[in-house]
Design a protein around this motif. Structure first.
Motif, PDB file in Angstrom:
ATOM      1  N   HIS A 153       0.840  -1.199   0.000  1.00  0.00           N
ATOM      2  CA  HIS A 153       0.000   0.000   0.000  1.00  0.00           C
ATOM      3  C   HIS A 153       0.874   1.248   0.000  1.00  0.00           C
ATOM      4  O   HIS A 153       1.783   1.372   0.825  1.00  0.00           O
ATOM      5  CB  HIS A 153      -0.914   0.004   1.235  1.00  0.00           C
ATOM      6  N   ALA A 154       0.587   2.132  -0.927  1.00  0.00           N
ATOM      7  CA  ALA A 154       1.284   3.423  -1.018  1.00  0.00           C
ATOM      8  C   ALA A 154       2.802   3.249  -1.074  1.00  0.00           C
ATOM      9  O   ALA A 154       3.545   3.983  -0.430  1.00  0.00           O
ATOM     10  CB  ALA A 154       0.871   4.334   0.143  1.00  0.00           C
ATOM     11  N   GLY A 155       3.257   2.250  -1.841  1.00  0.00           N
ATOM     12  CA  GLY A 155       4.681   2.042  -2.041  1.00  0.00           C
ATOM     13  C   GLY A 155       5.402   1.368  -0.889  1.00  0.00           C
ATOM     14  O   GLY A 155       6.632   1.347  -0.867  1.00  0.00           O
ATOM     15  N   LYS A 156       4.638   0.820   0.064  1.00  0.00           N
ATOM     16  CA  LYS A 156       5.252   0.183   1.225  1.00  0.00           C
ATOM     17  C   LYS A 156       4.561  -1.138   1.532  1.00  0.00           C
ATOM     18  O   LYS A 156       3.426  -1.369   1.127  1.00  0.00           O
ATOM     19  CB  LYS A 156       5.129   1.079   2.460  1.00  0.00           C
ATOM     20  N   PHE A 157       5.237  -1.964   2.315  1.00  0.00           N
ATOM     21  CA  PHE A 157       4.619  -3.155   2.898  1.00  0.00           C
ATOM     22  C   PHE A 157       4.126  -2.747   4.280  1.00  0.00           C
ATOM     23  O   PHE A 157       4.902  -2.222   5.095  1.00  0.00           O
ATOM     24  CB  PHE A 157       5.613  -4.304   3.001  1.00  0.00           C
ATOM     25  N   VAL A 158       2.843  -2.972   4.522  1.00  0.00           N
ATOM     26  CA  VAL A 158       2.244  -2.549   5.786  1.00  0.00           C
ATOM     27  C   VAL A 158       1.490  -3.706   6.432  1.00  0.00           C
ATOM     28  O   VAL A 158       0.858  -4.502   5.742  1.00  0.00           O
ATOM     29  CB  VAL A 158       1.290  -1.345   5.595  1.00  0.00           C
ATOM     30  N   PRO A 159       1.562  -3.798   7.764  1.00  0.00           N
ATOM     31  CA  PRO A 159       0.781  -4.827   8.454  1.00  0.00           C
ATOM     32  C   PRO A 159      -0.687  -4.406   8.510  1.00  0.00           C
ATOM     33  O   PRO A 159      -0.999  -3.218   8.660  1.00  0.00           O
ATOM     34  CB  PRO A 159       1.401  -4.865   9.850  1.00  0.00           C
ATOM     35  N   LEU A 160      -1.575  -5.367   8.364  1.00  0.00           N
ATOM     36  CA  LEU A 160      -3.017  -5.127   8.482  1.00  0.00           C
ATOM     37  C   LEU A 160      -3.632  -6.264   9.279  1.00  0.00           C
ATOM     38  O   LEU A 160      -3.131  -7.385   9.262  1.00  0.00           O
ATOM     39  CB  LEU A 160      -3.681  -5.070   7.108  1.00  0.00           C
TER      40      LEU A 160
ATOM     41  N   HIS B 114       2.191  -8.628  -5.237  1.00  0.00           N
ATOM     42  CA  HIS B 114       1.358  -7.432  -5.458  1.00  0.00           C
ATOM     43  C   HIS B 114       2.238  -6.247  -5.879  1.00  0.00           C
ATOM     44  O   HIS B 114       1.880  -5.497  -6.788  1.00  0.00           O
ATOM     45  CB  HIS B 114       0.582  -7.065  -4.194  1.00  0.00           C
ATOM     46  N   LYS B 115       3.370  -6.072  -5.222  1.00  0.00           N
ATOM     47  CA  LYS B 115       4.272  -4.976  -5.587  1.00  0.00           C
ATOM     48  C   LYS B 115       4.782  -5.150  -7.008  1.00  0.00           C
ATOM     49  O   LYS B 115       4.800  -4.192  -7.796  1.00  0.00           O
ATOM     50  CB  LYS B 115       5.458  -4.887  -4.621  1.00  0.00           C
ATOM     51  N   ALA B 116       5.208  -6.361  -7.360  1.00  0.00           N
ATOM     52  CA  ALA B 116       5.720  -6.612  -8.716  1.00  0.00           C
ATOM     53  C   ALA B 116       4.643  -6.318  -9.757  1.00  0.00           C
ATOM     54  O   ALA B 116       4.936  -5.723 -10.808  1.00  0.00           O
ATOM     55  CB  ALA B 116       6.207  -8.052  -8.842  1.00  0.00           C
ATOM     56  N   TRP B 117       3.407  -6.712  -9.483  1.00  0.00           N
ATOM     57  CA  TRP B 117       2.306  -6.448 -10.416  1.00  0.00           C
ATOM     58  C   TRP B 117       2.051  -4.949 -10.506  1.00  0.00           C
ATOM     59  O   TRP B 117       1.869  -4.405 -11.592  1.00  0.00           O
ATOM     60  CB  TRP B 117       1.064  -7.197  -9.943  1.00  0.00           C
ATOM     61  N   HIS B 118       2.057  -4.282  -9.361  1.00  0.00           N
ATOM     62  CA  HIS B 118       1.850  -2.824  -9.316  1.00  0.00           C
ATOM     63  C   HIS B 118       2.933  -2.107 -10.119  1.00  0.00           C
ATOM     64  O   HIS B 118       2.657  -1.127 -10.825  1.00  0.00           O
ATOM     65  CB  HIS B 118       1.848  -2.364  -7.854  1.00  0.00           C
TER      66      HIS B 118
ATOM     67  N   ALA C 224      -4.653   2.763  -5.376  1.00  0.00           N
ATOM     68  CA  ALA C 224      -4.218   3.502  -4.195  1.00  0.00           C
ATOM     69  C   ALA C 224      -4.720   2.837  -2.908  1.00  0.00           C
ATOM     70  O   ALA C 224      -4.423   3.322  -1.820  1.00  0.00           O
ATOM     71  CB  ALA C 224      -4.712   4.943  -4.274  1.00  0.00           C
ATOM     72  N   TYR C 225      -5.476   1.772  -3.018  1.00  0.00           N
ATOM     73  CA  TYR C 225      -5.992   1.070  -1.837  1.00  0.00           C
ATOM     74  C   TYR C 225      -5.062  -0.100  -1.488  1.00  0.00           C
ATOM     75  O   TYR C 225      -4.274  -0.546  -2.326  1.00  0.00           O
ATOM     76  CB  TYR C 225      -7.429   0.580  -2.071  1.00  0.00           C
ATOM     77  N   PRO C 226      -5.127  -0.613  -0.254  1.00  0.00           N
ATOM     78  CA  PRO C 226      -4.261  -1.723   0.155  1.00  0.00           C
ATOM     79  C   PRO C 226      -4.552  -3.010  -0.620  1.00  0.00           C
ATOM     80  O   PRO C 226      -5.710  -3.383  -0.828  1.00  0.00           O
ATOM     81  CB  PRO C 226      -4.592  -1.916   1.642  1.00  0.00           C
ATOM     82  N   MET C 227      -3.472  -3.676  -1.032  1.00  0.00           N
ATOM     83  CA  MET C 227      -3.548  -4.978  -1.694  1.00  0.00           C
ATOM     84  C   MET C 227      -2.976  -6.010  -0.718  1.00  0.00           C
ATOM     85  O   MET C 227      -1.771  -6.079  -0.514  1.00  0.00           O
ATOM     86  CB  MET C 227      -2.748  -4.961  -2.992  1.00  0.00           C
ATOM     87  N   ILE C 228      -3.878  -6.787  -0.107  1.00  0.00           N
ATOM     88  CA  ILE C 228      -3.475  -7.725   0.945  1.00  0.00           C
ATOM     89  C   ILE C 228      -3.018  -9.049   0.352  1.00  0.00           C
ATOM     90  O   ILE C 228      -3.698  -9.625  -0.496  1.00  0.00           O
ATOM     91  CB  ILE C 228      -4.640  -7.978   1.923  1.00  0.00           C
ATOM     92  N   GLY C 229      -1.879  -9.525   0.828  1.00  0.00           N
ATOM     93  CA  GLY C 229      -1.397 -10.852   0.466  1.00  0.00           C
ATOM     94  C   GLY C 229      -1.928 -11.880   1.465  1.00  0.00           C
ATOM     95  O   GLY C 229      -1.857 -11.654   2.671  1.00  0.00           O
ATOM     96  N   ASP C 230      -2.438 -12.979   0.949  1.00  0.00           N
ATOM     97  CA  ASP C 230      -2.983 -14.044   1.803  1.00  0.00           C
ATOM     98  C   ASP C 230      -2.441 -15.401   1.343  1.00  0.00           C
ATOM     99  O   ASP C 230      -3.201 -16.295   0.983  1.00  0.00           O
ATOM    100  CB  ASP C 230      -4.517 -14.007   1.741  1.00  0.00           C
ATOM    101  N   PRO C 231      -1.102 -15.583   1.332  1.00  0.00           N
ATOM    102  CA  PRO C 231      -0.537 -16.824   0.796  1.00  0.00           C
ATOM    103  C   PRO C 231      -0.912 -18.077   1.584  1.00  0.00           C
ATOM    104  O   PRO C 231      -0.890 -19.178   1.031  1.00  0.00           O
ATOM    105  CB  PRO C 231       0.972 -16.570   0.820  1.00  0.00           C
ATOM    106  N   THR C 232      -1.279 -17.931   2.853  1.00  0.00           N
ATOM    107  CA  THR C 232      -1.681 -19.102   3.640  1.00  0.00           C
ATOM    108  C   THR C 232      -3.177 -19.384   3.507  1.00  0.00           C
ATOM    109  O   THR C 232      -3.644 -20.430   3.946  1.00  0.00           O
ATOM    110  CB  THR C 232      -1.349 -18.913   5.134  1.00  0.00           C
ATOM    111  N   GLY C 233      -3.924 -18.454   2.939  1.00  0.00           N
ATOM    112  CA  GLY C 233      -5.361 -18.639   2.732  1.00  0.00           C
ATOM    113  C   GLY C 233      -6.222 -18.425   3.965  1.00  0.00           C
ATOM    114  O   GLY C 233      -7.426 -18.687   3.926  1.00  0.00           O
ATOM    115  N   VAL C 234      -5.647 -17.914   5.034  1.00  0.00           N
ATOM    116  CA  VAL C 234      -6.420 -17.707   6.267  1.00  0.00           C
ATOM    117  C   VAL C 234      -7.589 -16.752   6.031  1.00  0.00           C
ATOM    118  O   VAL C 234      -8.722 -17.028   6.441  1.00  0.00           O
ATOM    119  CB  VAL C 234      -5.516 -17.192   7.414  1.00  0.00           C
ATOM    120  N   ILE C 235      -7.325 -15.640   5.378  1.00  0.00           N
ATOM    121  CA  ILE C 235      -8.392 -14.648   5.168  1.00  0.00           C
ATOM    122  C   ILE C 235      -9.441 -15.213   4.211  1.00  0.00           C
ATOM    123  O   ILE C 235     -10.647 -15.068   4.455  1.00  0.00           O
ATOM    124  CB  ILE C 235      -7.821 -13.314   4.648  1.00  0.00           C
ATOM    125  N   CYS C 236      -8.990 -15.868   3.154  1.00  0.00           N
ATOM    126  CA  CYS C 236      -9.939 -16.486   2.213  1.00  0.00           C
ATOM    127  C   CYS C 236     -10.835 -17.491   2.919  1.00  0.00           C
ATOM    128  O   CYS C 236     -12.053 -17.532   2.671  1.00  0.00           O
ATOM    129  CB  CYS C 236      -9.190 -17.170   1.072  1.00  0.00           C
TER     130      CYS C 236
END
Length: 187
Positions: free
Chosen positions: A17-24, A79-83, A93-105
């Protein structure tokens, strides 16, 4: 079991998000209206058209006090590479969350277990963390940000006006309904 009127489940993740990796976490979704927008994968076909549509309408969501969170099972690095490489995704401009473990899904019941990917799921969450809208569509069917905006306006109206409901195709400023015994059979 329906997720409507249920509380979002706890999660922690990293977003680009906004050029950075951020915890959510789930706590970040509370206190404001939120859209959690699941999609199958970065670097695909329908997904960038949907995310680009959200990006093009992001200012309208923000005017309503709504934050968008896109989620896929890709990592925040992907997400950064795609961006960095896609003109469409650069607009986001909104957060793109990574969910590689699938917990959120899995928390939102949109994980396609056989593929390790998310269904196209849209969730509108009110400031208390309660799910007010759930929409899940097949992989080949893209979503429309303008229709999502209309539904959010209806959800916000109903939340602010107890005892009123929004009929089909309702648009901001149009007449609503007040369900009552006298209204039964008159619509």
């Amino acid at each position: 079991m329906s997720q409507i009127n249920s509380q979002i489940k706890p999660f922690t993740a990293t977003a680009y998000h906004a050029g950075k990796f951020v915890p959510l976490s789930d706590a970040d979704l509370k206190g404001k209206w939120s859209v959690v927008f699941f999609y199958p994968a970065d670097f695909t076909f329908v997904c960038p058209t949907e995310l680009g549509d959200l990006a093009d309408n992001y200012a309208e969501f923000k005017k309503l006090g709504v934050e968008i969170y896109s989620v896929s099972t890709d990592t925040h690095f992907t997400h950064k590479a795609w961006h960095d490489t896609s003109d469409t995704i650069k607009k986001i401009a909104y957060p793109m969350i990574g969910d590689p473990t699938g917990v959120i899904c899995r928390n939102f019941d949109v994980m396609i277990e056989a593929d390790g990917l998310a269904d196209r799921g849209t969730f509108v969450i009110d400031p208390s963390g309660t799910i007010q809208l759930v929409e899940v569509s097949a992989g080949g069917i893209g979503r429309d940000a303008s229709e999502l905006l209309r539904k959010i306006k209806a959800a916000q109206y109903v939340a602010a006006h107890p005892g009123e409901v929004c009929p089909a195709k309702w648009k901001e400023g149009e007449k609503t309904l007040a369900p009552s015994f006298d209204l039964v059979g008159k619509i």
